[in-house]
Design an enzyme around this catalytic site. Structure first.
Site, mmCIF file in Angstrom:
data_model
loop_
_atom_site.group_PDB
_atom_site.id
_atom_site.type_symbol
_atom_site.label_atom_id
_atom_site.label_comp_id
_atom_site.label_asym_id
_atom_site.label_seq_id
_atom_site.Cartn_x
_atom_site.Cartn_y
_atom_site.Cartn_z
ATOM 1 N N CYS A 144 -4.864 8.644 9.626
ATOM 2 C CA CYS A 144 -5.381 7.804 10.719
ATOM 3 C C CYS A 144 -5.288 8.578 12.048
ATOM 4 O O CYS A 144 -4.504 9.491 12.194
ATOM 5 C CB CYS A 144 -4.482 6.573 10.877
ATOM 6 S SG CYS A 144 -5.181 5.106 10.190
ATOM 7 N N ASP A 182 3.983 -0.033 12.236
ATOM 8 C CA ASP A 182 2.702 -0.523 11.716
ATOM 9 C C ASP A 182 2.395 -1.943 12.168
ATOM 10 O O ASP A 182 1.264 -2.400 12.024
ATOM 11 C CB ASP A 182 2.686 -0.474 10.179
ATOM 12 C CG ASP A 182 2.706 0.955 9.683
ATOM 13 O OD1 ASP A 182 3.027 1.162 8.511
ATOM 14 O OD2 ASP A 182 2.428 1.864 10.491
ATOM 15 N N ARG A 187 0.349 13.596 13.246
ATOM 16 C CA ARG A 187 0.679 13.535 11.809
ATOM 17 C C ARG A 187 1.059 14.900 11.225
ATOM 18 O O ARG A 187 0.468 15.397 10.295
ATOM 19 C CB ARG A 187 -0.472 12.905 11.009
ATOM 20 C CG ARG A 187 -1.122 11.691 11.590
ATOM 21 C CD ARG A 187 -0.194 10.517 11.821
ATOM 22 N NE ARG A 187 0.386 9.928 10.652
ATOM 23 C CZ ARG A 187 -0.222 8.982 9.931
ATOM 24 N NH1 ARG A 187 -1.409 8.589 10.259
ATOM 25 N NH2 ARG A 187 0.382 8.458 8.879
ATOM 26 N N LYS A 217 0.847 -1.208 0.000
ATOM 27 C CA LYS A 217 0.000 0.000 0.000
ATOM 28 C C LYS A 217 0.875 1.249 0.000
ATOM 29 O O LYS A 217 0.701 2.145 -0.824
ATOM 30 C CB LYS A 217 -0.897 -0.005 1.240
ATOM 31 C CG LYS A 217 -1.553 1.326 1.561
ATOM 32 C CD LYS A 217 -2.479 1.280 2.751
ATOM 33 C CE LYS A 217 -1.802 1.499 4.050
ATOM 34 N NZ LYS A 217 -1.428 2.882 4.362
ATOM 35 N N ASN A 218 1.840 1.293 0.927
ATOM 36 C CA ASN A 218 2.581 2.545 1.129
ATOM 37 C C ASN A 218 3.560 2.830 0.002
ATOM 38 O O ASN A 218 3.840 3.983 -0.307
ATOM 39 C CB ASN A 218 3.265 2.545 2.494
ATOM 40 C CG ASN A 218 2.229 2.634 3.614
ATOM 41 O OD1 ASN A 218 1.069 2.978 3.357
ATOM 42 N ND2 ASN A 218 2.624 2.302 4.813
ATOM 43 N N ARG A 229 -8.951 -0.434 4.096
ATOM 44 C CA ARG A 229 -8.050 0.610 3.571
ATOM 45 C C ARG A 229 -6.726 -0.012 3.138
ATOM 46 O O ARG A 229 -6.064 0.474 2.214
ATOM 47 C CB ARG A 229 -7.763 1.656 4.671
ATOM 48 C CG ARG A 229 -8.801 2.700 4.899
ATOM 49 C CD ARG A 229 -8.228 3.805 5.759
ATOM 50 N NE ARG A 229 -6.890 4.139 5.294
ATOM 51 C CZ ARG A 229 -5.866 4.482 6.099
ATOM 52 N NH1 ARG A 229 -6.044 4.541 7.404
ATOM 53 N NH2 ARG A 229 -4.677 4.785 5.614
HETATM 54 C C1 EPZ Z 1 4.228 6.586 6.697
HETATM 55 O O1 EPZ Z 1 3.523 7.607 7.367
HETATM 56 C C2 EPZ Z 1 3.217 5.474 6.484
HETATM 57 N N1 EPZ Z 1 2.116 5.993 5.676
HETATM 58 C C3 EPZ Z 1 2.688 4.982 7.848
HETATM 59 O O2 EPZ Z 1 1.838 3.898 7.584
HETATM 60 C C4 EPZ Z 1 3.861 4.516 8.690
HETATM 61 O O3 EPZ Z 1 3.375 4.132 9.962
HETATM 62 C C5 EPZ Z 1 4.879 5.664 8.837
HETATM 63 O O4 EPZ Z 1 5.297 6.100 7.512
HETATM 64 C C6 EPZ Z 1 6.101 5.260 9.640
HETATM 65 O O5 EPZ Z 1 6.769 4.255 9.032
HETATM 66 C C7 EPZ Z 1 2.267 6.052 4.332
HETATM 67 O O6 EPZ Z 1 3.301 5.698 3.794
HETATM 68 C C8 EPZ Z 1 1.102 6.590 3.563
HETATM 69 P P1 EPZ Z 1 6.474 9.547 9.062
HETATM 70 P P2 EPZ Z 1 4.159 9.094 7.491
HETATM 71 O O7 EPZ Z 1 6.584 10.824 8.366
HETATM 72 O O8 EPZ Z 1 4.999 9.368 6.302
HETATM 73 C C9 EPZ Z 1 6.809 12.609 12.705
HETATM 74 C C10 EPZ Z 1 -0.144 2.662 7.732
HETATM 75 O O9 EPZ Z 1 -0.720 2.095 8.657
HETATM 76 N N2 EPZ Z 1 6.781 13.647 11.671
HETATM 77 O O10 EPZ Z 1 7.507 8.477 8.826
HETATM 78 O O11 EPZ Z 1 3.080 10.034 7.810
HETATM 79 C C11 EPZ Z 1 5.484 11.846 12.800
HETATM 80 O O12 EPZ Z 1 4.606 12.520 13.671
HETATM 81 C C12 EPZ Z 1 0.448 4.053 7.914
HETATM 82 O O13 EPZ Z 1 0.053 2.164 6.612
HETATM 83 C C13 EPZ Z 1 6.948 14.975 12.047
HETATM 84 O O14 EPZ Z 1 7.098 15.290 13.212
HETATM 85 O O15 EPZ Z 1 5.065 8.887 8.775
HETATM 86 C C14 EPZ Z 1 5.913 10.516 13.354
HETATM 87 O O16 EPZ Z 1 6.071 10.615 14.750
HETATM 88 C C15 EPZ Z 1 0.188 4.559 9.312
HETATM 89 N N3 EPZ Z 1 6.927 15.930 11.077
HETATM 90 C C16 EPZ Z 1 7.301 10.306 12.745
HETATM 91 O O17 EPZ Z 1 7.753 11.615 12.319
HETATM 92 C C17 EPZ Z 1 6.766 15.615 9.741
HETATM 93 O O18 EPZ Z 1 6.791 16.534 8.899
HETATM 94 C C18 EPZ Z 1 7.325 9.383 11.549
HETATM 95 O O19 EPZ Z 1 6.335 9.835 10.641
HETATM 96 C C19 EPZ Z 1 6.579 14.262 9.393
HETATM 97 C C20 EPZ Z 1 6.604 13.295 10.367
#
Ligand code: EPZ
Length: 412
Positions: A116, A303, A121, A22-23, A392
């Site tokens: 989610c 995840d 986020r 998916k991702n 989803r």
């Molecule tokens: C991606 O989310 C995935 N989603 C998530 O999968 C996955 O859990 C996550 O990466 C972590 O591996 C998709 O790919 C669509 P991050 P993303 O940016 O990109 C913080 C699922 O179930 N952060 O790696 O949104 C954030 O709050 C979903 O398939 C900031 O602070 O995650 C988190 O604590 C859920 N500022 C950490 O970084 C930012 O600008 C990692 O988030 C961006 C992120």
């Protein structure tokens, strides 16, 4: 309220065929719009999130054809850089349109992307990258407008590893002048899959330790090509856990290289698992307690945590979440099923218990999926509200479970 009724406690046996990631797909489908050409992307799972993304493609009048797990995109440039709709608001991966449109068209107007309920986020790291590349950012209510006179390659240090920010900065820098380097980049397999896709199309992107370099191209790449998306390692991990709980499964279409961080802690806890090429054989196992802490790849993936919490509910263990603020809360529903658990915002401590069927509510993709597994592994009937979240991220999940003997039906 529609419910998914599970008649649990049955032995499950048979083969499960893992779908595409998916991702990876969500990012690759949007990345395809960097090219002019006919691009065929295969192994695309037919899930709600993909359908949601394709509805945004319709909004943007992007020509595509989706059939038999392949999407053919005829990308010849967009004449609209406004990505504003209710779908965009509710859909986290729509943030990739920021990097794409700024990178190729030097402008974008988009809703603040949702996601989610597992945590805040934010997108501050994404916006940091866009500004360092030359973007000018304005906020209008729940809209973000980003423009750039020109984009110039920059050296970008991400405060924290972020899958989305890493991919978005790559997309934004593909046509910037000169080289961009992203330090402290996320190197999840899905990020590498996106890089492989872009390089297959002719871009010049390389990984050095935890940095990624992107050579900006001087003009839009006009090329037609095909690409197969990697398997979904979280779906594979989900069915591995189901096999350990309920029976003997053969899980096809996997690559152990990307599952080590999921399988290793299970092997350490006496799980009976065999790897044969792209197949994983899983046998019902009496596990020792699991001590799991999530982290950036190659550490344990966030995840998978809620799914592993189902194993802990039966066999004991400790879950610690370091990425999101609110993932652990799904422990409450396991408690309702009889789990012996204490938990706070970031940790949960389980003692072994027998779970029984109950009425439970799923609030997010992986949380709802964990309740499906708990229901299948528990004696009695479990009624899951919020099962739509599962759709989803898991293609044909109900058919896959029925095919191995799972007793699930829908109730109005
Ligand atoms: C991606 O989310 C995935 N989603 C998530 O999968 C996955 O859990 C996550 O990466 C972590 O591996 C998709 O790919 C669509 P991050 P993303 O940016 O990109 C913080 C699922 O179930 N952060 O790696 O949104 C954030 O709050 C979903 O398939 C900031 O602070 O995650 C988190 O604590 C859920 N500022 C950490 O970084 C930012 O600008 C990692 O988030 C961006 C992120």
């Amino acid at each position: 309220m529609p419910l998914l009724k599970i008649n649990g406690g049955k032995e499950l046996t048979g083969s499960v065929y893992i779908s595409g990631s998916k991702n990876s797909c969500l990012a690759i489908l949007i990345s395809a719009l960097l090219f002019d050409g006919r691009i065929c992307i295969s192994n695309v799972p037919d899930i709600l999130d993909i359908r949601k993304l394709l509805s945004i493609f319709n909004l943007l009048k992007i020509e595509y054809f989706f059939d038999n797990n392949s999407v053919i995109i005829n990308s010849s440039g967009l004449d609209n850089t406004k990505v504003v709709s209710d779908d965009v608001k509710k859909f986290r991966a729509s943030y990739y349109f920021m990097g794409l449109m700024l990178g190729r068209y030097h402008e974008v107007l988009i809703n603040y992307p949702g996601g989610c309920r597992i945590g805040k986020r934010p997108i501050d790291f994404h916006l940091l990258g866009f500004e360092l590349l030359g973007g000018k950012i304005e906020f209008w209510d729940d809209l973000i407008k980003i423009t750039a006179e020109k984009l110039v390659g920059a050296e970008i240090f991400l405060p924290k590893k972020s899958v989305g920010a890493t991919i978005n900065i790559i997309l934004c820098s593909c046509y910037a002048e000169g080289e961009t380097i992203i330090h402290n980049a996320s190197l999840e397999p899905e990020v590498c899959d996106v890089i492989n896709f872009l390089n297959t199309g002719g871009f010049n992107i390389h990984i050095f330790d935890d940095s990624i370099t992107i050579q900006g191209m001087k003009k839009v790449i006009a090329k037609s090509f095909s690409y197969k998306v990697m398997f979904d390692r979280i779906e594979a991990g989900t069915f591995i856990c189901l096999g350990l709980l309920c029976g003997n499964l053969i899980i096809h279409n996997t690559n152990y290289k990307y599952l080590k961080n999921i399988i290793y802690p299970l092997i350490k806890a006496n799980a009976r698992i065999e790897i044969i090429e792209d197949k994983i054989l899983v046998y019902k196992s009496n596990l020792k307690e699991l001590m799991i802490e999530t982290g950036d790849y190659p550490l344990f993936p966030t995840d998978m945590l809620q799914i592993f919490m189902v194993l802990m509910a039966f066999f004991g263990g400790r879950a610690k979440e370091t990425i999101y603020e609110d993932r652990i809360s799904s422990a409450e529903m396991l408690k309702r099923m009889g789990a012996n658990v204490i938990y706070d915002k970031t940790s949960a401590l389980f003692k072994p218990a027998k779970l029984v069927g109950s009425h439970v509510i799923g609030n997010d993709l992986r949380g709802a999926t964990s309740l499906l597994l708990a229901g299948l592994a528990s004696l009695g009937e479990t009624h899951v509200a919020g099962y739509e979240y599962i759709e989803r991220g898991y293609e044909n999940i109900y058919e896959k479970i029925k095919a191995i003997g799972g007793d699930i039906v829908f109730e109005e």
